[in-house]
Design a protein around this motif. Structure first.
Motif: not given
Ligand SMILES: Nc1ncnc2c1ncn2[C@@H]1O[C@H](COP(=O)(O)OP(=O)(O)OP(=O)(O)O)[C@@H](O)[C@H]1O
Ligand SMILES: Nc1ncnc2c1ncn2[C@@H]1O[C@H](COP(=O)(O)OP(=O)(O)OP(=O)(O)O)[C@@H](O)[C@H]1O
Ligand SMILES: O[C@@H]1[C@H](O)[C@H](O)CO[C@H]1O
Ligand SMILES: [Mg+2]
Ligand SMILES: [Mg+2]
Lengths: 304, 502, 359, 359
Positions: B272-300
């Protein structure tokens, strides 16, 4: 066919006399063809020719390429035991057009005028002999099976017909199975095994050639059936041995070596004279071989 | 006492280790730290015979030893828990534990005893409920990592190497591991411990050695150091001088994700992840390995089926959810593992760069003469990719430049939002700051940038906004000015994260 | 190839779709796991009803004898496939062994100087199997030391071995392998022709080979290491398993089995000809795959392979027996192979989703 | 298999041994890269000196014609191998196409109700190629949609297609494909028998197919994507390439090429028989591999494949021509294949070490 012959001769004569005879046969794993190769090769050398022996393994494509090679080598003549009547004519025609005359042995093709000679054993007459003896051994009654040769080989049909011309006259002889084993020993073995399963009461097996007869005999040995009559066709040494040791009953000897030698001699005279010395279609009679004369048989010839 | 003297290792163009002299003190926990790609695993692979050094010598208790295969390493009593699990998914737990040193009884395997010993060692790791006959392939990777650990506990090792042994473990499991380590130390076993988790290794470490960019930069008694010191050694300079921060004006919302969920083997990988990225913005995702960040990117990016949720680019929802559709919509992903997902190793630099945009380079269905070279060359200049000849094999480039090649390919698709998964993993410090500059540059050019990083210093320095993920959920969001290390670490280790694989 | 292989771990095929939990799925799984048996039973019922003879003990025995050859070949090949390799040369190796032994029995061993030596049948058979072993070993060396892909190495060997088989007799057949008492080399027919307790010796040999193979694969360190190498070669390397030795060994085993099968064929036929067992490699691989062996390595069982051989053999003989055009045989065989693998994939998916629910 | 494949990245084979830098290595590399040509040249010189005819234009033309068949098959197979797949069914597909066309020419198309329809030769050829295309497409679907390993899918098809080829005529031969004017189906001999500008039409066709294939592989996005899929499927996916489509396409191409080759064979023989092109798949794969195509995918060229076909063909014909026992053919062929791959590995290593030194 004479006119055909002289046609070829013009082409032949236009070339410088070639000293090469190309011998093309099915795989020598059948002694019959080995004998053809050996006899033809020896005779050609004896007549002072260089030879090139190629086996086409009953693959028309290989045969066609072998004939191409003969053409490239500007052979004086091709001695050919072909890989199937229908798939052979184009290649032989190609050779003829290139001025290389073909001398067919053992297996015929359906059209005349393409090859200079077609020398085959008298399969009809031979089959009659074999069929007759088979019927006698069967005492005119009982179930039997027939192993057919390669459908693409005219001999297969001719021999089967020859057998049945005789056997069908005996109302009590019942053919319960008829399968092709493609002249092949191993195939005959497994086909016979299944036939034996489906028809345990079988009394005899008549085969279109000797390799198949040997395969059938092997199956019988494995099944412990020494009561089944087997008759083959070729007169190959292995079967003659088997006859001596009272396994296979009989075979019909084809003068394989003689036929091969005849072909080479005719090729030789054609190369020298540019003329066909004999009519195209020639046939040599076969001889029945059984326990009586088995000892006098040697390498596809009766030395009585 | 184990020493590696003047060890260097090259992979094709990549210098993984440069003249490193490393010492592990006997009966102590020797911690080895360094950023991703610093060369830690490579050094360990050399010590355990998995790789041979390009040069250098290894000494055990003073005398030089030739460790040319895992077998010889074991013979010397060196055991290792590999970072990337090296197990046999097709074999049972017991068979995995004894693979290569099966117990025999008159020539036959002694399966009975193997099962028994397996149960013991599993119990020692608090896994008594695990059936030794279960196929390892069926286990969640958390438990797989425990099996990997159990393997070495079965040998009587004098030197035990642990390369990020806790990356997929829950805190509870970590505690158990530490008690086990305690026992080992009591038996005078030397331990080399690699981890990215500061709090963790500060807890058990006796000595700390820092690698950076393939070089050994510091070696110190743990109690003589503090977190700041370690971070400084790892990063090499003051984080802010290393990374240029993006200062561009933020504009319209380019990417808006709503309630995205990805189903997984054990639990939702992305929850259930929701997020926004605006023009000219650099948004970082931090977390430990196994947090699911790669899965999020792959889903996107359309690489994974999503169970629910929507992805909208420039306000338009993209329903198809295929890679092509997402590319067309203006998303582009630079994957975490460039060897596996990014590069076509059999192709040249040029061909790798233009791979996504081939159809633009044709006339009448055929490639226009020189079009590929020109296009590739333009990007090479733009991103300052160090390469002599575009026709060279991609594998001949250094890690950083390989990464830039993948970035170049992504940028050629004229994306609106760039997704970067660990863009600086395994690239040297120089390349890191360059990539950071690039990200800032992209933002100035009006792109939106969403990137993953496991490195505190990096996110803190680069990101305008940081999302923290744990166990598939977004657990916190910070603006650059309100960022603190403590807050980040806390959020990344928040409650859900402890439930991983439980 | 592995990308689309039957053994593709579910993880890489994305999270498996959720299914209604429970027994239905489990039943299906059971059916899938036993599919080779299921198919075999179906075949037997089918043909049994079509022809009375089919299930007669005598016919079952003959069919089993036919199966024996392919089963032994397939068992050998299974070892290779388990390590993730492939062996295309088994047919040719069988042919070579056949000709070597045929020659030894028929024309003996020409000794330098005085006369020719005739080995006893036992020695001859040993020699044949040894030859197979050596050829297999060469395959293994090519694969490990020279890093030639197994497909290529054994493809090359397919040609080389067949060529030597033909050269042994210049293409001819060794017609009579009965041997003679004075030469002390009689009795070659025993392995291929004779029976023991009413069962063909060839079948007994198959049983022995299968039993041995089962023990080796399931009860010995070597066997498990074979699975390990196929399951994850890198990990096997790291676990200190001598990967190259294992690989060489499996190719040698495969070669030995191939040679043995070739000898059985030869003994049964009573003659050795150079084309013995041409293209049998395909049948052997097919049997292994039918039995659930994954070409990507690491998964498969000897029992499965043997069952696979039975399916292929009983199918072929059945079609002949009920008089179906032999041409349908290849069609049906091909279809069955593909079908079997598709169901294998289905099984993997199902297992995955069940495991997921279990967790 | 890829673990030991010719394309194994040197990294996994440990640090390459240091060599004296420079020109010697480079020269060796050059020689290795051009090895197929080198081998071919050596062959021609060798046989040329042994037999006067060998290099005669007439013989060269004939040999090239023989090469044409295998070359066309191999070109198709190369597409498949480039994606990391394999196609064992091309021989059977050639046979099937041959029988389909043979039937159409000889006995025509039985129409429901009134009489039989005879298609023009052009249409017949088109039909044949189409059949090949469809069969290949089925292979592709099995591999992509049903996740069957290419080896298995095409192995199954090898049996199925051959079976149908035999069923088409119940095993018989279609003897005469000359056709008749009134049926308007004469001229089938053109593609296999006739010549144009003294060169056999078959050779021209090969040249066309090769040219087309070269353009497709080197100058089109599709071609590049084929390489990408073979080089790294996951990366290809992420780059937005429709991996499955590409795969299906290459199998279809392979099928079409196979069919075409089958028709050339048939036309040359003037007769269609069901065993046409049996086991030709091995020759085709061998040619591709000889030409430097890596079974692991992503590496290889059409030119290389064609050269590979020339080596195999010129070798075989040469051996026959100089009267070497044909049995040596298979031995030599097998040896050459393995040797070629070994040198390929050598090349890779050398390149790697040069790259390392460059860095
Ligand atoms: N097999 C390989 N081939 C090419 N390059 C490699 C290989 N293995 C590692 N590298 C490179 O060597 C460098 C060091 O890698 P290594 O795995 O040792 O880093 P690390 O410190 O373990 O990083 P992490 O914290 O992510 O595990 C990296 O640039 C990596 O890309
Ligand atoms: N192959 C797998 N099988 C089962 N679970 C997995 C697998 N891969 C990842 N997971 C689980 O999925 C979750 C996300 O894994 P992943 O490592 O991709 O997250 P991540 O945040 O991207 O980590 P990293 O920052 O190292 O990329 C974790 O719980 C992990 O344990
Ligand atoms: O006449 C020959 C012989 O019978 C041989 O055994 C088979 O082929 C036939 O044509
Ligand atoms: Mg590491
Ligand atoms: Mg990740």
């Amino acid at each position: 066919s004479d006119s055909e012959g002289s046609d070829g001769s013009d082409a032949g004569a236009s070339e410088a006399k070639s000293n090469l005879i190309v011998i093309i046969t099915p795989s020598p794993d059948n002694v019959f063809f080995k004998a053809e190769q050996v006899a033809a090769d020896a005779k050609a050398k004896e007549l002072g020719y260089e030879t090139l022996v190629i086996s086409h393994d009953d693959d028309p494509t290989k045969q066609s390429q072998a004939i191409d090679t003969a053409i490239s080598r500007k052979a004086g003549a091709i001695i050919l035991d072909n890989a199937g009547a229908d798939a052979t004519e184009t290649a032989v025609q190609r050779a003829k057009d290139a001025g290389v005359p073909s001398f067919l042995i053992d297996r015929e093709i359906n059209s005349t005028g393409i090859a200079v000679a077609q020398i085959v054993s008298n399969n009809a007459q031979g089959a009659a002999l074999g069929g007759q003896l088979f019927a006698e051994e069967m005492e005119g009654k009982g179930q039997y099976a027939e192993l057919l040769g390669k459908e693409t080989d005219t001999n297969a049909g001719v021999r089967s017909k020859g057998y049945h011309d005789v056997l069908d006259q005996f109302p009590d002889l019942e053919m319960v199975a008829q399968q092709t084993a493609n002249w092949d020993q191993a195939e005959a073995l497994s086909k016979t095994q299944t036939i034996l399963q489906a028809n345990p009461k079988i009394k005899g097996i008549i085969a279109g050639n000797d390799t198949m007869a040997l395969g059938a005999q092997a199956a019988l040995d494995a099944a412990g059936r020494d009561d089944v009559i087997v008759v083959g066709f070729d007169g190959s040494p292995d079967v003659v041995e088997s006859i001596k040791s009272e396994k296979i009953k009989a075979t019909v000897l084809q003068p394989a070596s003689q036929i091969a030698e005849m072909a080479v001699e005719q090729a030789d005279s054609y190369i020298r004279t540019g003329q066909a010395s004999q009519p195209e279609k020639q046939s040599v009679d076969c001889i029945l071989v059984n326990a009586e004369n088995a000892d006098s048989v040697d390498n596809f010839a009766v030395t009585s | 006492m184990l020493t590696a003297e003047g060890v260097s290792k090259n992979y094709g163009g990549v210098h993984a280790l440069r003249d490193v002299t490393f010492t592990a003190h006997r009966g102590k926990v020797n911690v080895l730290v360094g950023e991703n790609g610093a060369g830690k695993s490579t050094l360990m692979k050399i010590l355990c015979g998995a790789e041979r050094p390009s040069s250098g010598t290894i000494r055990l208790e003073g005398e030089a030893v030739q460790i040319d295969s895992p077998r010889t390493a074991m013979a010397h009593g060196i055991g290792i828990i590999h970072q990337e699990l090296s197990l046999f998914p097709n074999l049972s737990i017991a068979e995995n534990l004894f693979a290569g040193r099966e117990l025999r009884q008159r020539g036959f395997s002694d399966l009975q005893t193997q099962r028994g010993r397996s149960k013991e060692v599993l119990a020692r790791l608090g896994q008594s409920h695990l059936d030794p006959d279960r196929l390892v392939g069926e286990l969640p990777i958390g438990q797989q990592q425990l099996v990997e650990i159990a393997r070495v506990l079965l040998e009587d090792v004098r030197i035990l190497i642990m390369d990020e042994p806790t990356s997929a473990l829950s805190n509870h499991e970590v505690d158990i591991l530490f008690t086990v380590i305690g026992d080992l130390l009591a038996d005078d076993v030397t331990i080399i411990y690699i981890s990215h988790k500061l709090d963790e290794f500060r807890r058990i470490g006796d000595h700390v050695t820092v690698l950076r960019d393939g070089r050994l930069v510091a070696h110190e008694r743990m109690d003589r150091t503090d977190t700041a010191w370690i971070v400084r050694q790892m990063v090499g300079r003051d984080p802010d001088s290393l990374f240029t921060r993006n200062r561009s004006e933020t504009g319209e919302t380019l990417l808006s994700v709503d309630g995205l969920t990805v189903a997984g083997p054990t639990r939702a990988l992305v929850d259930d992840v929701s997020l926004q990225v605006r023009a000219g913005e650099v948004v970082g995702i931090y977390g430990l390995m196994g947090a699911g960040r790669t899965e999020l990117m792959e889903a996107l990016m359309g690489l994974r089926k999503t169970a629910s949720g929507t992805v909208a680019v420039k306000g338009r929802v993209e329903p198809a959810g295929t890679v092509r559709a997402r590319l067309a919509a203006g998303l582009a992903l630079v994957p975490e593992d460039r060897q596996r997902d990014g590069l076509v190793q059999t192709m040249s630099v040029r061909d790798n760069i233009v791979l996504s945009t081939l159809n633009r380079l044709t006339r009448g269905g055929l490639f226009r003469r020189g079009a590929q070279r020109q296009t590739a060359q333009r990007k090479v200049d733009e991103l300052a990719i160090k390469v002599g000849d575009l026709a060279l094999a991609i594998t001949s480039l250094s890690g950083g430049n390989q990464q830039k090649v993948v970035l170049a390919r992504a940028m050629l698709t004229d994306p609106v939002v760039l997704l970067l998964d660990e863009p600086t993993r395994g690239v040297d410090v120089g390349a890191k700051s360059q990539i950071a500059d690039l990200m800032a540059g992209l933002a100035q050019a009006g792109f939106g940038v969403l990137f993953i990083s496991s490195e505190l210093a990096e996110v803190m320095a680069i990101a305008d906004r940081v999302l923290v993920m744990a166990a598939g959920r977004i657990t916190a969001e910070f603006d650059a000015d309100e960022l603190t290390e403590e807050a980040l670490v806390a959020a990344s280790a928040s409650k859900p994260a402890m439930e991983v694989e439980e | 190839m592995s990308d689309t292989d039957v053994a593709t771990p579910p993880a890489t095929t994305g999270p498996a779709p959720k299914r209604p939990p429970g027994n239905l799925a489990r039943a299906a799984l059971l059916l899938l796991k036993g599919r080779t048996v299921v198919v075999l039973v179906i075949l037997m019922i089918l043909f049994g009803t079509m022809s009375g003879e089919y299930l007669s003990s005598s016919n079952l025995i003959v069919m089993t004898k036919h199966v024996a050859i392919n089963a032994i070949l397939a068992i050998g090949v299974t070892f290779v496939i388990l390590t993730g390799g492939i062996d295309l040369s088994v047919g040719s190796i069988a042919g070579l062994a056949s000709m070597i032994c045929g020659g030894l029995l028929f024309s003996g061993l020409a000794l330098p100087g005085e006369g020719t030596l005739f080995l006893s049948v036992g020695m001859v058979i040993l020699a044949g199997v040894l030859v197979g072993c050596v050829v297999g070993w060469v395959n293994g060396v090519l694969v490990t030391r020279f890093k030639v892909a197994p497909f290529i190495a054994t493809l090359g060997m397919l040609y080389v071995a067949r060529g030597f088989a033909q050269l042994r007799s210049e293409g001819g057949t060794f017609p009579n392998l009965a041997g003679t008492p004075e030469r002390g080399n009689t009795g070659f027919h025993i392995i291929g022709v004779d029976r023991w307790l009413g069962i063909p010796v060839a079948v007994w040999i198959m049983v022995l080979v299968a039993a041995a193979a089962i023990v080796v694969t399931t009860r010995t360190p070597f066997g498990r290491q074979v699975y390990a190498v196929g399951g994850n070669e890198r990990a096997a390397e790291l676990a200190g398993i001598r990967v190259n030795r294992i690989k060489v060994a499996v190719y040698a085993i495969s070669g030995a089995c191939a040679a043995l099968a070739g000898l059985l064929l030869t003994s049964e036929l009573g003659a050795a000809y150079p084309d013995t067992a041409t293209t049998y490699e395909l049948n052997a691989i097919a049997a292994a795959v039918l039995g659930g062996t994954a070409l990507s390595g690491g998964r498969g069982t000897i029992v499965g392979t043997v069952l696979g051989a039975f399916v292929i053999g009983f199918l072929a003989d059945g079609l002949v027996l009920v008089g179906v055009s032999t041409f349908w045989q290849s069609v049906v065989k091909g279809a069955v192979i593909v079908f079997a693998v598709i169901t294998a994939t289905a099984q993997q998916r199902l297992e995955a989703s069940l495991a997921e629910r279990a967790a």
